[in-house]
Scaffold this active site. Structure first.
Site, short mmCIF file in Angstrom:
data_model
loop_
_atom_site.label_atom_id
_atom_site.label_comp_id
_atom_site.label_asym_id
_atom_site.label_seq_id
_atom_site.Cartn_x
_atom_site.Cartn_y
_atom_site.Cartn_z
N SER A 1 41.38 44.71 40.23
CA SER A 1 42.30 43.90 41.03
C SER A 1 42.18 44.14 42.53
O SER A 1 43.19 44.34 43.22
CB SER A 1 43.73 44.17 40.57
OG SER A 1 43.84 44.01 39.18
N ASP B 1 42.51 40.33 38.84
CA ASP B 1 43.70 40.21 37.99
C ASP B 1 44.32 38.81 38.03
O ASP B 1 44.90 38.35 37.05
CB ASP B 1 44.75 41.27 38.34
CG ASP B 1 45.16 41.26 39.80
OD1 ASP B 1 44.45 40.64 40.61
OD2 ASP B 1 46.17 41.90 40.14
N ARG C 1 44.87 50.64 32.46
CA ARG C 1 45.08 50.30 31.05
C ARG C 1 43.74 50.06 30.37
O ARG C 1 42.87 49.36 30.90
CB ARG C 1 45.96 49.04 30.94
CG ARG C 1 46.47 48.79 29.53
CD ARG C 1 47.74 47.96 29.53
NE ARG C 1 47.51 46.59 29.95
CZ ARG C 1 47.83 45.52 29.21
NH1 ARG C 1 48.39 45.67 28.02
NH2 ARG C 1 47.62 44.31 29.67
#
Length: 515
Positions: free
Chosen positions: A203, A257, A139
């Site tokens: 992450s 994350d 994203r």
């Protein structure tokens, strides 16, 4: 439509039934008149009810034997309060080992400093670019933060796929793909000539030496890109941007994350000092006292530590509760022997545990009439989302059968009941294990601060927590039982860890400006 009904006709009175010359003929005639659309055939019971009773007993015995075998197979997934306390205590030991200088590098729970020492104050402002790489989707977003009376956070984003061949190709190919996605987004937003501060949510476990410096420790979640482990991910991103030579970015922070999730929720609730991911992966971060982080200099204040608890058990600490199905999932994974706790608790693996159990029960004739289909043999075919669907309290058994039919599994109602039970024990154990680990962390924070009682908030993200009908409830119950001196509130991260990365970038920029 013709149906054939074959009711057992028990002859109790020979005079009335078999001996009466017209009884049978009249009975057949009346039935034909009353239901002319049905073809009904009558069969005499030669052996009476005793044979029927014996057959009922035989069927009941078979079902009882089947039930016992299923229960025996699933029993290892039911963890006792004592076992959960042991998991909590072992996790606490590994948390401490990860913080100590002498044992820091050898412990499976990495306890990685994030260099995030300040939670959002609410005074952050500005426009930031944020990236979020944590799985098969990537994203890119612009985050606009306003402070004061009109305090708000607005997000504009696009989601891009990371193909399997990129996930498991070379590092250069992966970061070139990431930069191509950024270029597309900047074109889409008309911002290619605007240089914005950037926060990068990455992450995967990174050993950070600064807020904008992080060397990848190891890939997780199916990534296997070469020439990345041991290298600084910020440097790799900068080099890919140079190769593209179309835009430039000011990379301020690289963030896990869990840390991004904690910061996102802390913006709404100042008591949020823990971030939990319960989705494709499983991980936790929390605010630790600087005096306890022995691999860092300084004793004042706090710093967010990324536990990387997915590696808990890699040294054998979970062997006593590991099942043969966990072992099979581990052996079929890309990182055999690693991330053992994550493989028992995260969405990436729970469906595969269920598939292994279903194969075992079917091979023993306890499911699906003993037929193992080719689709059931396919790794990954039983996705974790099916667990959430099958365990829904609103779902009838016919709907469960429909889900199984999508997987090529022709099931009976009895099969559907067993499958639902299998899904339930696997997801329940996952939630309890997460709860036991979280109990170790909240109780550690309470003791760190010398409190008799702790009120704290956990910010949570991840589809397993959000979408599974029972996971969150079981997790909360477990934390309450294993950390009775802590009141733990859970809040959902609505905008994901990308917003957190932007907030961390905003906090860092505020500190630089002296705000």
């Amino acid at each position: 439509m013709l149906t054939e009904v074959i009711p057992p006709l028990t002859v109790r009175s020979p005079a009335a039934h078999t001996d009466h010359p017209r009884y049978a003929k009249r009975l057949h005639k009346v039935v034909r008149r009353l239901v002319p659309e049905c073809h009904v055939r009558f069969v005499l019971s030669e052996s009476g009810s005793s044979k029927g009773a014996a057959m009922v007993t035989a069927v009941a015995g078979r079902l009882h034997s089947q039930r016992l075998q299923v229960c025996h197979t699933l029993a290892p997934f039911s963890l006792s309060p004592g076992q959960l306390q042991q998991v909590r205590d072992r996790m606490r030991v590994d948390l401490e080992r990860g913080l100590r200088k002498g044992t820091h590098t050898g412990t499976p729970v990495k306890m990685l400093p994030s260099f995030v020492c300040t939670l959002p104050s609410g005074n952050e402002w500005g426009k930031y670019l944020a990236l979020d790489l944590g799985g098969t989707n990537f994203r890119v977003m612009v985050v606009k933060i306003r402070s004061g009376l009109r305090r708000s956070v607005r997000i504009y984003n696009k989601i891009y796929a990371i193909p399997l061949e990129i996930m498991q190709g070379t590092g250069e190919e992966l970061f070139d793909h990431i930069v191509q996605c950024i270029a597309d987004f900047l074109d889409y937003m008309g911002m290619k000539n605007t240089r914005l501060p950037l926060g990068f949510t990455f992450s995967f476990p990174c050993r950070q030496t600064g807020i904008d410096k992080g060397a990848l420790v190891s890939w997780t979640k199916g990534f296997k890109a070469t020439d990345c482990e041991g290298h600084d991910v910020v440097d790799m991103l900068r080099e890919a941007i140079k190769r593209k030579n179309e835009f430039d970015l000011d990379i301020v922070a690289v963030v896990n994350d869990t840390v991004g999730t904690m910061m996102t929720c802390a913006y709404e609730d100042p008591k949020c000092e823990i971030g939990l991911i319960a989705g494709t992966g499983s991980n936790v971060c929390y605010m630790e006292e600087m005096r306890n982080i022995k691999c860092m200099e300084g004793n004042e204040g706090r710093m967010c530590v990324n536990t990387e608890w997915g590696g808990f058990g890699d040294d054998g600490a979970l062997e006593d509760i590991c099942t043969k199905f966990d072992q099979e999932v581990d052996e079929g994974s890309l990182n055999m022997g690693k991330q053992r706790f994550e493989k028992m608790t995260s969405g990436m693996y729970l469906g595969e545990i269920v598939r292994q159990i279903l194969i075992d029960l079917t091979s023993r004739g306890l499911l699906f009439r003993g037929r193992i289909t080719e689709r059931l043999k396919t790794p990954g075919i039983f996705e974790t989302r099916f667990l959430s669907q099958i365990e829904s309290d609103r779902l009838a058994l016919l709907q469960v059968r429909a889900i199984l039919q999508q997987l090529g599994l022709d099931s009976t109602c009895d099969d559907s009941i067993i499958v639902k039970e299998v899904c339930g024990v696997v997801s329940r154990r996952a939630a309890q294990l997460c709860g036991a680990g979280l109990a170790a962390i909240v109780d550690k924070i309470r003791e760190n601060r010398g409190l008799d009682h702790l009120d704290i908030t956990v910010g949570v993200d991840g589809t397993l927590y959000k979408l599974h009908p029972h996971f969150s409830t079981i997790l909360k119950e477990t934390v309450k039982a294993l950390a009775p001196l802590c009141d733990v509130t859970f809040i959902l991260s609505e905008d994901g860890s990308g917003k957190g990365a932007a907030l961390i970038t905003a906090v860092a920029c505020s500190l630089c400006r002296g705000v």
